[in-house]
Scaffold this motif. Structure first.
Motif, PDB file in Angstrom:
ATOM      1  N   ASP A 237       1.103  -1.283  -0.464  1.00  0.00           N
ATOM      2  CA  ASP A 237      -0.172  -0.173  -0.204  1.00  0.00           C
ATOM      3  C   ASP A 237       0.665   1.052  -0.238  1.00  0.00           C
ATOM      4  N   GLN A 238       1.951   1.370   0.592  1.00  0.00           N
ATOM      5  CA  GLN A 238       2.841   2.660   0.943  1.00  0.00           C
ATOM      6  C   GLN A 238       3.514   2.599  -0.604  1.00  0.00           C
ATOM      7  N   TRP A 239       3.998   1.205  -1.672  1.00  0.00           N
ATOM      8  CA  TRP A 239       4.724   2.040  -3.033  1.00  0.00           C
ATOM      9  C   TRP A 239       3.767   2.202  -3.308  1.00  0.00           C
ATOM     10  N   TYR A 240       2.150   1.905  -3.676  1.00  0.00           N
ATOM     11  CA  TYR A 240       1.430   2.205  -4.209  1.00  0.00           C
ATOM     12  C   TYR A 240       0.725   3.883  -4.377  1.00  0.00           C
ATOM     13  N   ARG A 241       1.146   4.449  -2.564  1.00  0.00           N
ATOM     14  CA  ARG A 241       0.516   5.348  -2.877  1.00  0.00           C
ATOM     15  C   ARG A 241       1.809   6.346  -3.272  1.00  0.00           C
ATOM     16  N   THR A 242       2.729   5.923  -3.340  1.00  0.00           N
ATOM     17  CA  THR A 242       4.260   6.606  -3.890  1.00  0.00           C
ATOM     18  C   THR A 242       4.122   6.503  -5.796  1.00  0.00           C
ATOM     19  N   VAL A 243       3.948   5.476  -5.692  1.00  0.00           N
ATOM     20  CA  VAL A 243       3.370   5.536  -7.059  1.00  0.00           C
ATOM     21  C   VAL A 243       1.993   6.857  -7.111  1.00  0.00           C
ATOM     22  N   ALA A 244       1.185   7.047  -6.878  1.00  0.00           N
ATOM     23  CA  ALA A 244       0.434   7.956  -7.073  1.00  0.00           C
ATOM     24  C   ALA A 244       1.057   9.500  -7.087  1.00  0.00           C
ATOM     25  N   LYS A 245       1.905   9.032  -6.299  1.00  0.00           N
ATOM     26  CA  LYS A 245       2.001  10.850  -5.387  1.00  0.00           C
ATOM     27  C   LYS A 245       2.912  11.328  -6.457  1.00  0.00           C
ATOM     28  N   ALA A 246       4.353  10.191  -7.025  1.00  0.00           N
ATOM     29  CA  ALA A 246       4.636  10.923  -8.139  1.00  0.00           C
ATOM     30  C   ALA A 246       4.605  10.709  -9.331  1.00  0.00           C
ATOM     31  N   PHE A 247       3.074  10.223 -10.536  1.00  0.00           N
ATOM     32  CA  PHE A 247       2.683   9.963 -11.061  1.00  0.00           C
ATOM     33  C   PHE A 247       1.702  11.928 -11.136  1.00  0.00           C
ATOM     34  N   ASP A 248       1.661  11.914  -9.951  1.00  0.00           N
ATOM     35  CA  ASP A 248       0.494  13.273  -9.711  1.00  0.00           C
ATOM     36  C   ASP A 248       1.518  14.703 -10.015  1.00  0.00           C
ATOM     37  N   ALA A 249       2.408  14.372  -9.407  1.00  0.00           N
ATOM     38  CA  ALA A 249       4.160  14.926  -9.762  1.00  0.00           C
ATOM     39  C   ALA A 249       4.175  15.713 -11.193  1.00  0.00           C
ATOM     40  N   ILE A 250       3.691  14.412 -11.814  1.00  0.00           N
ATOM     41  CA  ILE A 250       4.205  15.157 -13.373  1.00  0.00           C
ATOM     42  C   ILE A 250       2.553  15.290 -13.919  1.00  0.00           C
ATOM     43  N   GLY A 251       1.675  15.166 -13.253  1.00  0.00           N
ATOM     44  CA  GLY A 251       0.253  15.138 -14.159  1.00  0.00           C
ATOM     45  C   GLY A 251      -0.459  14.387 -14.570  1.00  0.00           C
ATOM     46  N   ARG A 252      -0.022  13.880 -14.550  1.00  0.00           N
ATOM     47  CA  ARG A 252      -0.683  12.238 -14.938  1.00  0.00           C
ATOM     48  C   ARG A 252      -0.747  10.996 -14.507  1.00  0.00           C
ATOM     49  N   SER A 253      -2.252  11.115 -13.591  1.00  0.00           N
ATOM     50  CA  SER A 253      -2.305  10.393 -12.494  1.00  0.00           C
ATOM     51  C   SER A 253      -3.009   8.876 -13.208  1.00  0.00           C
ATOM     52  N   VAL A 254      -2.348   7.690 -11.715  1.00  0.00           N
ATOM     53  CA  VAL A 254      -2.547   6.822 -11.758  1.00  0.00           C
ATOM     54  C   VAL A 254      -4.167   6.376 -11.173  1.00  0.00           C
ATOM     55  N   GLN A 255      -5.022   7.652 -10.648  1.00  0.00           N
ATOM     56  CA  GLN A 255      -6.278   7.542  -9.836  1.00  0.00           C
ATOM     57  C   GLN A 255      -7.292   7.881 -10.666  1.00  0.00           C
ATOM     58  N   THR A 256      -7.518   7.475 -11.320  1.00  0.00           N
ATOM     59  CA  THR A 256      -8.296   8.278 -12.436  1.00  0.00           C
ATOM     60  C   THR A 256      -9.814   6.743 -12.603  1.00  0.00           C
ATOM     61  N   ALA A 257      -9.797   5.803 -12.519  1.00  0.00           N
ATOM     62  CA  ALA A 257     -10.014   4.664 -13.323  1.00  0.00           C
ATOM     63  C   ALA A 257     -11.592   4.716 -12.703  1.00  0.00           C
ATOM     64  N   GLU A 258     -11.954   5.239 -11.636  1.00  0.00           N
ATOM     65  CA  GLU A 258     -12.534   5.450 -10.427  1.00  0.00           C
ATOM     66  C   GLU A 258     -13.791   6.429 -11.196  1.00  0.00           C
ATOM     67  N   HIS A 259     -13.224   7.322 -12.240  1.00  0.00           N
ATOM     68  CA  HIS A 259     -14.282   8.906 -12.677  1.00  0.00           C
ATOM     69  C   HIS A 259     -14.329   8.267 -14.263  1.00  0.00           C
ATOM     70  N   HIS A 260     -13.924   7.011 -14.829  1.00  0.00           N
ATOM     71  CA  HIS A 260     -14.276   6.943 -16.231  1.00  0.00           C
ATOM     72  C   HIS A 260     -15.383   7.237 -16.463  1.00  0.00           C
ATOM     73  N   ALA A 261     -16.422   6.206 -16.306  1.00  0.00           N
ATOM     74  CA  ALA A 261     -18.043   6.574 -16.309  1.00  0.00           C
ATOM     75  C   ALA A 261     -18.514   8.302 -16.030  1.00  0.00           C
ATOM     76  N   GLU A 262     -17.934   8.672 -15.008  1.00  0.00           N
ATOM     77  CA  GLU A 262     -18.679  10.374 -15.462  1.00  0.00           C
ATOM     78  C   GLU A 262     -18.231  11.145 -16.542  1.00  0.00           C
ATOM     79  N   MET A 263     -16.896  10.379 -16.686  1.00  0.00           N
ATOM     80  CA  MET A 263     -16.167  11.110 -18.123  1.00  0.00           C
ATOM     81  C   MET A 263     -17.117  11.240 -19.516  1.00  0.00           C
ATOM     82  N   LEU A 264     -17.141   9.879 -19.712  1.00  0.00           N
ATOM     83  CA  LEU A 264     -18.164   9.349 -20.889  1.00  0.00           C
ATOM     84  C   LEU A 264     -19.334  10.126 -20.673  1.00  0.00           C
TER      85      LEU A 264
END
Length: 363
Positions: A237-264
């Motif tokens: 879990d700590q590894w995953y949260r750090t991955v999320a933080k790293a990708f957020d730092a470059i503006g390419r989030s890995v935490q978007t799947a929960e919102h795909h239906a709203e986007m469609l």
């Protein structure tokens, strides 16, 4: 790979690694009616034998391939795409290609052997696979639909040589305006979290590129969750949260799947369906099918640990290589610990472009 001689070295940054505290946390399960039971006996393997997965790589391109496209970057012994360098920060080497093919098997297990859930017509003409990777999904879809022209796009030329005649692979950046000569009846995109600076823009572009009545399907991994435990102190879990933080730092989030239906929905799609599946962290579930999925999920994630952290942690968060390796070791221990009853949420979202348009009336 034959391209190994054509590689540039990128030195790894060194520095003091930040505390992953404050990074996005994994969530607990939010559906109490769909809870996995743990196997109290704790067997870590299935009775059936395992099988391996691999892929042939080569050239099958309609686009012009400059030699520079195969002049891959190299960092920490892994290779990365050179076309639109730095957009996708996960390797493209043989190790990663094998993982992608294994992951395809994992999706097939999850979906009961289906390539998609969208109720597409048998009479479709054009299909687009965004981020095709090794091209295994596009190839399988083309085999199943021999009358459909299937186009697979990716930033890396790592697709198989031997493919059905109705498949073509293009080097293309899905974030750029689409310049295809035709619209598509079905657009498929799998495991693209961390790839787009703007998912909203991508979905809007896809909407314009789909024929009226056509479908889009997004298959992506979501958060790490548990039905009965606090997993926030586990290494994975700590590894995953750090991955999320790293990708957020470059503006390419890995935490978007929960919102795909709203986007469609916001883009104009209708008949939107959203299904959530579970990939157990390892073989902890009691249910035999979920135990099998957990076995492959663990193998997939063991290869993900380095692929998804070696460059992001060092280049985007300033971690030292030693700190990255410690994080990976803790996460690896979690992957083998069947007392951790965690799973990845897998989101399958699909929707249809309305028929009621001038374009649709002409069709």
């Amino acid at each position: 790979m034959s391209e190994a001689a054509n590689q540039d070295n990128i030195p790894g940054d060194t520095g003091v690694g930040p505390n992953p505290e404050g990074a996005p946390a994994a969530h607990e399960a939010d559906n109490a009616d769909d809870i996995l039971d743990a196997d109290q006996d704790g067997p870590d393997v299935l009775d059936d034998g395992d099988s391996g997965f691999g892929s042939e790589t080569g050239e099958n391109w309609t686009d012009s391939l400059a030699s520079s496209i195969r002049h891959y970057r190299k960092a920490y012994g892994r290779t990365y795409h050179s076309f639109k360098e730095g957009k996708y920060n996960v390797p493209n080497d043989e190790q990663e290609q094998n993982r992608l093919d294994l992951q395809n098997h994992l999706f097939m297990l999850t979906l009961g052997g289906k390539l998609h859930l969208a109720p597409i017509s048998e009479n479709i003409h054009n299909c687009l696979d965004i981020g095709t990777g090794t091209g295994i999904w596009a190839t399988d879809f083309a085999d199943a639909h021999p009358n459909v022209k299937v186009t697979g796009t990716d930033l890396s030329p790592i697709q198989a040589t031997w493919v059905p005649p109705n498949v073509e692979f293009l080097i293309d950046d899905a974030e750029e305006p689409w310049a295809f000569p035709e619209k598509f009846d079905f657009v498929h995109a799998r495991q693209m979290v961390g790839s787009f600076a703007s998912w909203t823009k991508f979905v809007e572009t896809a909407y314009e590129g789909i024929s009226p009545g056509g479908w889009i399907e997004l298959q992506d991994i979501g958060i790490l969750a548990s039905d009965d435990q606090d997993i926030t102190q586990t290494g994975i879990d700590q590894w995953y949260r750090t991955v999320a933080k790293a990708f957020d730092a470059i503006g390419r989030s890995v935490q978007t799947a929960e919102h795909h239906a709203e986007m469609l929905k916001a883009a104009g799609f209708e008949e939107i369906h959203h299904e959530v599946f579970k990939w157990p962290l390892n073989t902890w579930p009691k249910d035999r099918k979920m135990k099998e999925i957990g076995l492959w999920s663990r193998e997939n994630m063991l290869d993900c640990l380095e692929a998804w952290s070696i460059v992001p942690f060092t280049q985007f968060l300033g971690w030292s290589l030693e700190e990255v390796q410690v994080s990976q070791a803790k996460a690896r221990a979690s992957l083998h610990d069947t007392s951790i009853h965690a799973y990845w949420k897998i989101h399958i979202v699909y929707g249809r472009k309305p028929l009621g348009t001038a374009e649709g009336a002409q069709a």
